[in-house]
Design an enzyme around this catalytic site. Structure first.
Site, PDB file in Angstrom:
ATOM      1  N   LEU A   1       0.976  -1.187  -0.161  1.00 54.76           N
ATOM      2  CA  LEU A   1      -0.030  -0.117  -0.022  1.00 54.76           C
ATOM      3  C   LEU A   1       1.016   1.234   0.016  1.00 54.76           C
ATOM      4  CD1 LEU A   1      -2.775   1.498   0.357  1.00 54.76           C
ATOM      5  CD2 LEU A   1      -2.266   1.070   2.912  1.00 54.76           C
ATOM      6  N   TYR A   2       1.863   1.343   0.881  1.00 56.13           N
ATOM      7  CA  TYR A   2       2.531   2.390   0.744  1.00 56.13           C
ATOM      8  C   TYR A   2       3.552   2.665  -0.359  1.00 56.13           C
ATOM      9  CZ  TYR A   2       1.390   1.841   5.822  1.00 56.13           C
ATOM     10  OH  TYR A   2       0.595   1.445   7.074  1.00 56.13           O
ATOM     11  N   ARG A   3       4.145   1.731  -0.645  1.00 53.31           N
ATOM     12  CA  ARG A   3       4.929   2.258  -2.081  1.00 53.31           C
ATOM     13  C   ARG A   3       3.972   2.200  -3.391  1.00 53.31           C
ATOM     14  NH1 ARG A   3       9.263   2.756   0.003  1.00 53.31           N
ATOM     15  NH2 ARG A   3      10.773   0.764   0.866  1.00 53.31           N
TER      16      ARG A   3
END
Length: 186
Positions: free
Chosen positions: A153-155
């Site tokens: 998600l963060y990437r």
């Protein structure tokens, strides 16, 4: 039923904190003995400038939470952030710019049975949509090859490494501190 992503007022958030902390404990696999202490801490968070809270609601059930606020030198996490930067190359010009204006994504959690449905992405997008800072920062436990929903998600949201393998006092797990410039444009 469709999951609704909605912003919470400070009052709504405060009333929901016990449920939100239960989601956090389940998602992070923490010992439930920390529940009362976390409830007290989470209720106090509404006092920080820029406080924003998001809930994911499926029918009558809250299935996710995300909240954050403006970074502040008064906060324990900011002191850890500075320490992580000093231990991993020092406070560069870019890092100083981050420290000068960041929105701390304090928590983002989805109930274990609801993960993998895009709920975390929807909450993060709404949380960062109007974040009043130049950067968004968060930390997440390190996992081998970044192989979990959180790192994915963060990437996908464009978060990059600020510090890796950072050890918080009282936690033996290494953490990654990640950041991305704002505004969010997806």
């Amino acid at each position: 039923m469709t999951v609704e992503i909605r912003r919470l007022t400070a009052g709504e958030y405060s009333l929901l904190v016990p449920t939100l902390v239960d989601i956090y404990i389940a998602a992070m696999e923490y010992n439930p003995a920390i529940r009362d202490q976390r409830i007290r801490v989470w209720r106090g968070e509404v006092a920080w400038p820029g406080f924003t809270a998001i809930a994911a609601v499926d029918g009558d059930d809250v299935v996710g939470v995300a909240y954050g606020f403006l970074g502040s030198r008064d906060r324990w996490w900011d002191r850890q952030l500075v320490r992580s930067m000093e231990e991993s190359g020092g406070i560069t010009h870019e890092r100083q710019q981050i420290l000068d204006s960041y929105f701390e994504v304090a928590e983002i959690h989805v109930a274990p049975g609801q993960q993998g449905r895009g709920i975390g992405a929807a909450m993060l997008a709404e949380l960062l949509r109007q974040a009043p800072a130049a950067w968004a920062l968060l930390s997440t436990p390190e996992v081998k090859d970044e192989a979990n929903h959180a790192f994915s998600l963060y990437r996908r949201f464009g978060f990059v490494d600020v510090a890796r393998r950072f050890l918080y006092p009282g936690d033996q797990r290494p953490f990654a501190i990640l950041g991305r410039p704002l505004p969010l444009e997806l």
